[in-house]
Design an enzyme around this catalytic site. Structure first.
Site, PDB file in Angstrom:
ATOM      1  N   PRO A 126       0.822  -1.224   0.000  1.00 34.36           N
ATOM      2  CA  PRO A 126       0.000   0.000   0.000  1.00 34.36           C
ATOM      3  C   PRO A 126       0.853   1.272   0.000  1.00 34.36           C
ATOM      4  O   PRO A 126       0.482   2.273  -0.626  1.00 34.36           O
ATOM      5  CB  PRO A 126      -0.823  -0.132   1.278  1.00 34.36           C
ATOM      6  N   TYR A 127       1.991   1.236   0.668  1.00 35.45           N
ATOM      7  CA  TYR A 127       2.910   2.378   0.687  1.00 35.45           C
ATOM      8  C   TYR A 127       3.422   2.653  -0.721  1.00 35.45           C
ATOM      9  O   TYR A 127       3.445   3.803  -1.175  1.00 35.45           O
ATOM     10  CB  TYR A 127       4.065   2.059   1.640  1.00 35.45           C
ATOM     11  N   TYR A 128       3.817   1.601  -1.431  1.00 39.05           N
ATOM     12  CA  TYR A 128       4.315   1.777  -2.794  1.00 39.05           C
ATOM     13  C   TYR A 128       3.203   2.219  -3.740  1.00 39.05           C
ATOM     14  O   TYR A 128       3.438   3.018  -4.654  1.00 39.05           O
ATOM     15  CB  TYR A 128       4.958   0.480  -3.306  1.00 39.05           C
TER      16      TYR A 128
END
Length: 211
Positions: A126-128
């Protein structure tokens, strides 16, 4: 140069504010809590409450009058995926929109190494995802004079003052990331560029001039 730092109270943000002040720049530290004011004002920075959940029109009001905006905010590893989307993606995009509404051109964002390549994303997907689409929006949907800086794995080691550009893996001290941001702000060759950074032997100023 007068720089507004979004996410000033984050780990990179604190280092960045200090380095900009050391260079002689004016700094407005964007903070989310009034209790954080003294930390920055004692160093000589101005402070401004900046809420990434606000609408861009409201955010733009406090950005006016600066020369450049740096987005180094993040939801942090202890929050859920919903906050990653709201801060690292939507917060970043709204900051871009606010920067444009405020009539500011220069915008530097801290992204992540390999954000552009889905095949290299690690477990924190999700961060990427957030970084990937924030970067795309900045490049394709704004007219900002952007620079996208993509550090490798971040550490809290003392900065070494040297970096390597555009590797697919590696780590880098947050102190060195802050130094790269400062050099980027003061080098117009970096406008409309994106690059990855990891620990290396090339002095920061020299590396940034090669972007």
């Amino acid at each position: 140069m007068k720089v507004f730092v979004i996410g000033a109270h984050g780990q990179i943000g604190k280092l960045l504010v200090a380095q900009l002040l050391d260079r002689g720049d004016e700094v407005v530290a964007g903070i989310r809590d009034a209790k954080q004011r003294d930390f920055f004002e004692d160093q000589g920075a101005a402070t401004q409450l900046f809420d990434l959940t606000e609408q861009p029109e409201e955010m733009a009001k406090v950005l006016k009058g600066v020369d450049a905006v740096v987005f180094s905010a993040g939801s942090g590893g202890k929050t859920g995926d919903d906050q990653t989307l709201l801060i690292d993606l939507d917060g970043a995009v709204k900051s871009m929109e606010a920067t444009q509404k405020a009539g500011i051109k220069r915008f530097v964002i801290v992204s992540a190494m390999n954000a552009e390549d889905r095949t290299l994303w690690t477990a924190i997907k999700p961060y990427y995802v957030a970084k990937h689409y924030a970067d795309l929006y900045l490049k394709d949907e704004t007219n900002l004079d952007y620079t996208i800086i993509k550090p490798g794995v971040l550490t809290n080691e003392t900065g070494k003052g040297g970096v390597q550009l555009n590797q697919r893996k590696g780590q880098i001290a947050r102190e060195d990331v802050a130094e790269v941001i400062v050099a980027t702000l003061h080098n117009d060759q970096t406008i409309k560029k994106e690059f990855a950074i990891s620990e290396g032997k090339t002095p920061v100023s020299e590396a940034v001039s090669q972007v």
